[in-house]
Design a protein around this motif. Structure first.
Motif, PDB file in Angstrom:
ATOM      1  N   HIS A 230       0.732 -13.016  11.366  1.00 17.98           N
ATOM      2  CA  HIS A 230      -0.381 -12.081  11.528  1.00 17.98           C
ATOM      3  C   HIS A 230      -0.254 -10.840  10.663  1.00 17.98           C
ATOM      4  N   GLY A 231       0.841 -10.722   9.903  1.00 19.84           N
ATOM      5  CA  GLY A 231       1.039  -9.525   9.108  1.00 19.84           C
ATOM      6  C   GLY A 231       1.716  -9.816   7.784  1.00 19.84           C
ATOM      7  N   TRP A 232       1.602  -8.836   6.910  1.00 23.45           N
ATOM      8  CA  TRP A 232       2.201  -8.914   5.583  1.00 23.45           C
ATOM      9  C   TRP A 232       2.778  -7.550   5.251  1.00 23.45           C
ATOM     10  N   LEU A 233       3.889  -7.532   4.512  1.00 20.28           N
ATOM     11  CA  LEU A 233       4.441  -6.285   3.994  1.00 20.28           C
ATOM     12  C   LEU A 233       4.120  -6.201   2.510  1.00 20.28           C
ATOM     13  N   LEU A 234       3.632  -5.029   2.101  1.00 21.74           N
ATOM     14  CA  LEU A 234       3.383  -4.742   0.691  1.00 21.74           C
ATOM     15  C   LEU A 234       4.292  -3.599   0.273  1.00 21.74           C
ATOM     16  N   VAL A 235       4.862  -3.718  -0.905  1.00 17.59           N
ATOM     17  CA  VAL A 235       5.821  -2.742  -1.415  1.00 17.59           C
ATOM     18  C   VAL A 235       5.235  -2.043  -2.631  1.00 17.59           C
ATOM     19  N   GLY A 236       5.140  -0.730  -2.578  1.00 15.08           N
ATOM     20  CA  GLY A 236       4.609   0.053  -3.689  1.00 15.08           C
ATOM     21  C   GLY A 236       5.684   0.392  -4.704  1.00 15.08           C
ATOM     22  N   SER A 237       6.368  -0.620  -5.199  1.00 15.75           N
ATOM     23  CA  SER A 237       7.499  -0.395  -6.107  1.00 15.75           C
ATOM     24  C   SER A 237       7.050   0.052  -7.491  1.00 15.75           C
ATOM     25  N   ASN A 238       5.874  -0.402  -7.907  1.00 13.63           N
ATOM     26  CA  ASN A 238       5.379  -0.094  -9.246  1.00 13.63           C
ATOM     27  C   ASN A 238       6.406  -0.513 -10.306  1.00 13.63           C
TER      28      ASN A 238
ATOM     29  N   GLU B 291      10.423   7.940  -2.618  1.00 15.98           N
ATOM     30  CA  GLU B 291      10.672   6.837  -1.698  1.00 15.98           C
ATOM     31  C   GLU B 291       9.548   5.822  -1.899  1.00 15.98           C
ATOM     32  N   ILE B 292       9.931   4.593  -2.181  1.00 16.68           N
ATOM     33  CA  ILE B 292       8.943   3.538  -2.385  1.00 16.68           C
ATOM     34  C   ILE B 292       8.192   3.312  -1.080  1.00 16.68           C
ATOM     35  N   ARG B 293       6.869   3.299  -1.190  1.00 18.20           N
ATOM     36  CA  ARG B 293       6.024   3.108  -0.006  1.00 18.20           C
ATOM     37  C   ARG B 293       6.006   1.638   0.419  1.00 18.20           C
ATOM     38  N   ILE B 294       6.052   1.445   1.730  1.00 12.97           N
ATOM     39  CA  ILE B 294       5.937   0.107   2.312  1.00 12.97           C
ATOM     40  C   ILE B 294       4.792   0.154   3.312  1.00 12.97           C
ATOM     41  N   PHE B 295       3.891  -0.816   3.186  1.00 10.91           N
ATOM     42  CA  PHE B 295       2.764  -0.913   4.105  1.00 10.91           C
ATOM     43  C   PHE B 295       2.837  -2.213   4.875  1.00 10.91           C
ATOM     44  N   ARG B 296       2.477  -2.136   6.130  1.00 10.61           N
ATOM     45  CA  ARG B 296       2.303  -3.346   6.948  1.00 10.61           C
ATOM     46  C   ARG B 296       0.801  -3.570   7.072  1.00 10.61           C
TER      47      ARG B 296
END
Length: 158
Positions: free
Chosen positions: A77-85, A149-154
């Motif tokens: 039901h979820g995914w993690l996205l990493v704003g590592s660029n 700090e690299i952003r992480i979104f759920r």
């Protein structure tokens, strides 16, 4: 992909040269192939699971389609996205869009799914970061290159 091939790709993706070239080449190829196959194929997903994020521009208010690697969560039901660029200095634009307007959609395996994005912090972020490093070790190299700090979104289904 064989373990040797994955390790090779991880090494290449952690290089500074890859960080310079990939942000210009990978998303363009992903968008083109995704469009040509009507959402059935995402090239980068041959290495890592991926989504096409459709968000609304924080400043422009226009729809933005961004191909991104993701880590699907075990519950489905979820995914993690990493704003590592790719370990570049600034946060990627799509992270600003999610902060401004968290109600978005993703194309996942050819299906459009409405989701809500939430920036992770504290212990929740630390646990997610640990899982992400086990999933894709080059994220540690990206974080070591930058002071932010690299952003992480759920992303959770609505």
């Amino acid at each position: 992909m064989a373990a040797v091939g994955v390790r090779f790709v991880q090494k290449v993706s952690a290089t500074r040269a890859f960080a310079k070239v990939a942000p210009h080449v990978v998303p363009a190829l992903d968008r083109a192939v995704h469009r040509l196959t009507r959402g059935r194929v995402l090239l980068s997903a041959q290495l890592l699971p991926g989504v096409i994020l459709t968000s609304t521009g924080a400043r422009s208010g226009l729809p933005r389609r961004t191909p991104l690697a993701c880590m699907p969560e075990e519950d489905g039901h979820g995914w993690l996205l990493v704003g590592s660029n790719f370990g570049r200095t600034g946060h990627p634009a799509w992270t600003h869009n999610l902060l401004a307007r968290p109600d978005v959609s993703i194309s996942w395996k050819g299906r459009d799914i409405p989701v809500t994005a939430r920036l992770l912090a504290g212990e929740e972020r630390a646990a997610a970061w640990k899982a992400l490093l086990a999933f894709w070790p080059p994220y540690a190299t990206y974080q070591a290159r930058v002071e932010r700090e690299i952003r992480i979104f759920r992303l959770l289904r609505k």
